[in-house]
Design a protein around this motif. Structure first.
Motif, PDB file in Angstrom:
ATOM      1  N   THR A   1      45.311  86.097  35.335  1.00 41.36           N
ATOM      2  CA  THR A   1      45.576  87.646  34.756  1.00 41.36           C
ATOM      3  C   THR A   1      46.105  88.058  35.679  1.00 41.36           C
ATOM      4  OG1 THR A   1      44.636  87.004  33.075  1.00 41.36           O
ATOM      5  CG2 THR A   1      45.932  89.083  33.379  1.00 41.36           C
ATOM      6  N   ARG A   2      45.580  88.168  37.038  1.00 43.52           N
ATOM      7  CA  ARG A   2      46.005  89.887  37.990  1.00 43.52           C
ATOM      8  C   ARG A   2      46.874  88.674  38.957  1.00 43.52           C
ATOM      9  NH1 ARG A   2      41.274  92.648  40.629  1.00 43.52           N
ATOM     10  NH2 ARG A   2      43.028  94.444  41.153  1.00 43.52           N
ATOM     11  N   PHE A   3      47.030  87.389  39.601  1.00 42.33           N
ATOM     12  CA  PHE A   3      47.999  87.171  40.098  1.00 42.33           C
ATOM     13  C   PHE A   3      49.175  86.565  39.219  1.00 42.33           C
ATOM     14  CE2 PHE A   3      49.629  82.975  41.633  1.00 42.33           C
ATOM     15  CZ  PHE A   3      50.101  82.929  43.047  1.00 42.33           C
ATOM     16  N   ALA A   4      49.529  86.145  37.978  1.00 39.60           N
ATOM     17  CA  ALA A   4      50.482  86.362  37.433  1.00 39.60           C
ATOM     18  C   ALA A   4      51.056  87.644  37.934  1.00 39.60           C
ATOM     19  CB  ALA A   4      50.244  86.342  36.146  1.00 39.60           C
ATOM     20  N   GLU A   5      50.507  89.126  38.023  1.00 34.53           N
ATOM     21  CA  GLU A   5      51.054  90.437  37.986  1.00 34.53           C
ATOM     22  C   GLU A   5      51.926  90.326  39.183  1.00 34.53           C
ATOM     23  OE1 GLU A   5      48.294  93.140  37.520  1.00 34.53           O
ATOM     24  OE2 GLU A   5      48.040  92.637  35.642  1.00 34.53           O
ATOM     25  N   THR A   6      51.353  89.770  40.878  1.00 37.16           N
ATOM     26  CA  THR A   6      51.450  89.754  41.566  1.00 37.16           C
ATOM     27  C   THR A   6      52.748  88.909  42.041  1.00 37.16           C
ATOM     28  OG1 THR A   6      50.051  89.533  42.545  1.00 37.16           O
ATOM     29  CG2 THR A   6      51.675  88.834  44.527  1.00 37.16           C
ATOM     30  N   VAL A   7      52.783  87.781  41.238  1.00 34.94           N
ATOM     31  CA  VAL A   7      54.376  86.747  41.029  1.00 34.94           C
ATOM     32  C   VAL A   7      55.563  87.813  40.423  1.00 34.94           C
ATOM     33  CG1 VAL A   7      54.897  84.715  39.476  1.00 34.94           C
ATOM     34  CG2 VAL A   7      52.883  84.568  40.363  1.00 34.94           C
ATOM     35  N   ALA A   8      54.608  88.612  38.655  1.00 36.91           N
ATOM     36  CA  ALA A   8      56.024  89.172  38.214  1.00 36.91           C
ATOM     37  C   ALA A   8      56.673  89.927  39.507  1.00 36.91           C
ATOM     38  CB  ALA A   8      55.459  89.461  36.940  1.00 36.91           C
ATOM     39  N   ALA A   9      55.764  91.071  40.272  1.00 31.89           N
ATOM     40  CA  ALA A   9      56.435  92.206  40.920  1.00 31.89           C
ATOM     41  C   ALA A   9      56.963  91.240  42.140  1.00 31.89           C
ATOM     42  CB  ALA A   9      55.154  92.687  41.441  1.00 31.89           C
ATOM     43  N   GLN A  10      56.641  89.626  42.409  1.00 35.25           N
ATOM     44  CA  GLN A  10      57.729  89.521  43.536  1.00 35.25           C
ATOM     45  C   GLN A  10      59.130  88.862  43.083  1.00 35.25           C
ATOM     46  OE1 GLN A  10      56.545  89.818  46.977  1.00 35.25           O
ATOM     47  NE2 GLN A  10      55.154  90.613  47.125  1.00 35.25           N
ATOM     48  N   GLY A  11      58.762  88.624  41.822  1.00 37.72           N
ATOM     49  CA  GLY A  11      60.015  88.128  41.322  1.00 37.72           C
ATOM     50  C   GLY A  11      60.144  86.376  41.440  1.00 37.72           C
ATOM     51  N   VAL A  12      59.224  86.005  41.303  1.00 42.77           N
ATOM     52  CA  VAL A  12      59.371  84.845  42.450  1.00 42.77           C
ATOM     53  C   VAL A  12      59.829  83.934  41.225  1.00 42.77           C
ATOM     54  CG1 VAL A  12      57.513  82.539  42.473  1.00 42.77           C
ATOM     55  CG2 VAL A  12      56.325  85.198  43.426  1.00 42.77           C
ATOM     56  N   GLY A  13      60.186  82.792  41.237  1.00 42.68           N
ATOM     57  CA  GLY A  13      61.211  81.981  40.536  1.00 42.68           C
ATOM     58  C   GLY A  13      60.207  80.662  40.159  1.00 42.68           C
ATOM     59  N   GLY A  14      61.139  79.904  40.422  1.00 43.00           N
ATOM     60  CA  GLY A  14      61.095  78.174  41.008  1.00 43.00           C
ATOM     61  C   GLY A  14      61.746  77.037  39.785  1.00 43.00           C
ATOM     62  N   ALA A  15      60.803  76.500  39.396  1.00 43.80           N
ATOM     63  CA  ALA A  15      61.863  75.087  38.665  1.00 43.80           C
ATOM     64  C   ALA A  15      60.895  75.503  37.424  1.00 43.80           C
ATOM     65  CB  ALA A  15      61.410  73.931  38.542  1.00 43.80           C
TER      66      ALA A  15
END
Length: 371
Positions: free
Chosen positions: A294-308
Motif C-alpha cells: 500500500t505504501r510502496f504504491a504511493e511511491t510508485v505513483a509519486a515517482q511516475g513509474v510506468g512500464g508495461a
C-alpha cells in the motif's frame, strides 16, 4: 499523443520495421501483445519476437513483405512470456530455410505457462486483490490464444557455442548471426532467459522487456541484471554504437541523444524505489506484504513509474521483489505472512551434555570397527 492500434507499423528505415502490440486489459479479455522487430540484412529476414493473436500475426506478415526481398529467415525469441511467443510457429510458414531460437532457461514456462504464473501469484497472495493463484493464473494465460511457442525448427540459443562479443568498449556474452550483423546478448534481468538484440547495420538495439520500468515484477526477475543492462545499453548509445532504441511495450522508437537520459531516468527511479523501500522496512523488523505494498504504491505513483501494463497486480509483484532485494524473506508460507531479515548471527551454541556410557554398552572403538 499518438494513438496506436494493434499491428500498426513504425518504419525505422527501408529494411527495419517495428510492429506495435497492445496493453493488457484483463477486464475486457484483452491480452497484452509485445512489439516485434522485423529487419532484413542481406537476403536474411530477421524477426525478433512474434507476439500473439491472429491480428498481430497478420501484421507480422505485412511487415515481412515491407522489408523484402529475402530468401532465408532468422526468428529470435527474446524470452518465453506468452505475449512474445504466441505466434512462434510462423517460422514454419515463411516458405524459406529458417532458424528459430529461444532461451533454454525459459523452456519450462513456455511449455507450462500456468505453473509459471501460479508461482508469481503465490508470492503476492493476500497482498493483492486476486482470486486464488491457480484460478488467477488460468485466467491470465487463457487470454493468450492461440498459443504456439514452438515450431519444427525451434532450438535453444544454448545449443550454440557461447561467444564473447565486443561492441565499442563493452564486452558481452551471447551469440551472433548473419556474419555478425545480428547480435543476441544475454541480459537475464526481466526473467531467467531474457536476451536483447543489437542489429549492427541499422544501429537498432531492441531492449525487449528489460526496460519495463525500474523494477522487475516476475518471480524470476533479477534487479541487478536489469540495472546493469540499462547502464550498458546507455553506454552503447553514448559511444555511437547504437542509434535507435526499441522495446517490447512502450510503442515508440527512441533515437540518438534521447536514449541515454531515458535509461538514466529508469535507473534513477530504481534508486528512488529502493530508497523508499528501505525507509518503509526500517520502521519495523517484520513487514507484511499487504501493508508494505500500500505504501510502496504511493511511491510508485509519486515517482511516475510506468512500464508495461501498470496495474495493482504488477505493483504488488514489484513490491514483493523489492522486499526480496533488500534481503527480507517470508517467515512462513501463510497468506500475507510477515517478511523479515534472517538473523545476522546464529544463536549461541549450547554446551554439549555429558553422555554417560550405558551399562553393558560397547566401547566407541568397537562401534567404529563394527561392519
Amino acid at each position: 499523443m499518438t494513438v496506436t492500434a494493434l499491428g500498426d507499423l513504425i518504419e525505422i528505415d527501408d529494411r527495419t520495421v517495428l510492429v506495435l502490440g497492445q496493453e493488457l486489459d484483463v477486464e475486457h479479455d484483452q491480452p497484452d501483445v509485445a512489439n516485434a522487430l522485423v529487419h532484413r540484412t542481406g537476403d536474411t529476414l530477421v524477426l525478433v519476437d512474434t507476439g500473439v493473436t491472429p491480428t498481430f500475426r497478420a501484421a507480422l506478415r505485412t511487415a515481412t513483405d515491407r522489408v523484402g526481398p529475402w530468401s532465408r529467415a532468422l526468428v529470435l525469441s527474446t524470452h518465453g512470456h506468452p505475449d512474445h511467443v504466441g505466434n512462434n510457429d510462423l517460422a514454419d510458414e515463411l516458405g524459406v530455410p529458417v532458424e528459430h531460437y529461444v532461451p533454454a532457461p525459459d523452456l519450462d514456462q513456455m511449455r507450462d505457462p500456468v505453473s509459471y504464473w501460479v508461482r508469481s501469484f503465490e508470492r503476492i497472495a493476500g497482498a493483492a486483490p486476486l482470486p486464488p493463484p491457480a484460478l488467477a493464473a488460468n485466467e491470465v494465460v487463457s487470454l493468450f490464444r492461440p498459443m504456439r511457442p514452438f515450431g519444427a525448427t525451434t532450438r535453444t540459443y544454448e545449443e550454440r557455442p557461447l561467444e564473447r562479443i565486443r561492441i565499442g568498449s563493452l564486452r558481452f556474452t551471447g551469440w551472433t548471426f548473419a556474419d555478425g550483423a545480428v547480435r543476441v546478448l544475454r541480459s537475464q534481468g526481466h526473467c531467467a532467459g531474457h536476451v536483447i538484440v543489437h542489429l549492427r547495420d541499422c544501429g537498432v538495439l531492441h531492449l525487449s522487456d528489460e526496460g519495463n520500468g525500474p523494477c522487475g515484477a516476475m518471480a524470476d526477475a533479477d534487479q541487478l541484471k536489469i540495472q546493469t543492462t540499462l547502464g550498458a545499453v546507455a553506454r552503447l548509445f553514448e559511444e555511437g554504437e547504437a542509434a535507435v532504441l526499441t522495446d517490447g511495450h512502450t510503442f515508440s522508437v527512441r533515437r540518438g541523444a534521447e536514449v541515454a537520459p531515458y535509461l538514466d531516468g529508469l535507473l534513477e527511479q530504481a534508486t528512488a524505489l529502493q530508497e523508499a523501500a528501505l525507509g518503509l522496512t526500517r520502521e519495523s523488523r517484520r513487514v507484511r506484504p499487504s501493508a508494505f505494498t500500500t505504501r510502496f504504491a504511493e511511491t510508485v505513483a509519486a515517482q511516475g513509474v510506468g512500464g508495461a501494463n501498470p496495474s495493482p497486480m504488477f505493483t504488488t509483484m514489484m513490491a514483493v521483489n523489492e522486499l526480496r532485494e533488500l534481503g527480507l524473506r517470508p517467515e512462513s508460507g501463510g497468506v500475507d505472512a510477515p517478511w523479515s531479515r534472517p538473523a545476522l548471527q546464529n544463536p549461541a551454541p549450547q554446551a554439549p551434555r555429558p553422555v554417560s556410557a550405558a551399562r553393558g554398552s560397547q566401547p566407541t572403538s568397537t562401534l567404529r570397527g563394527a561392519r
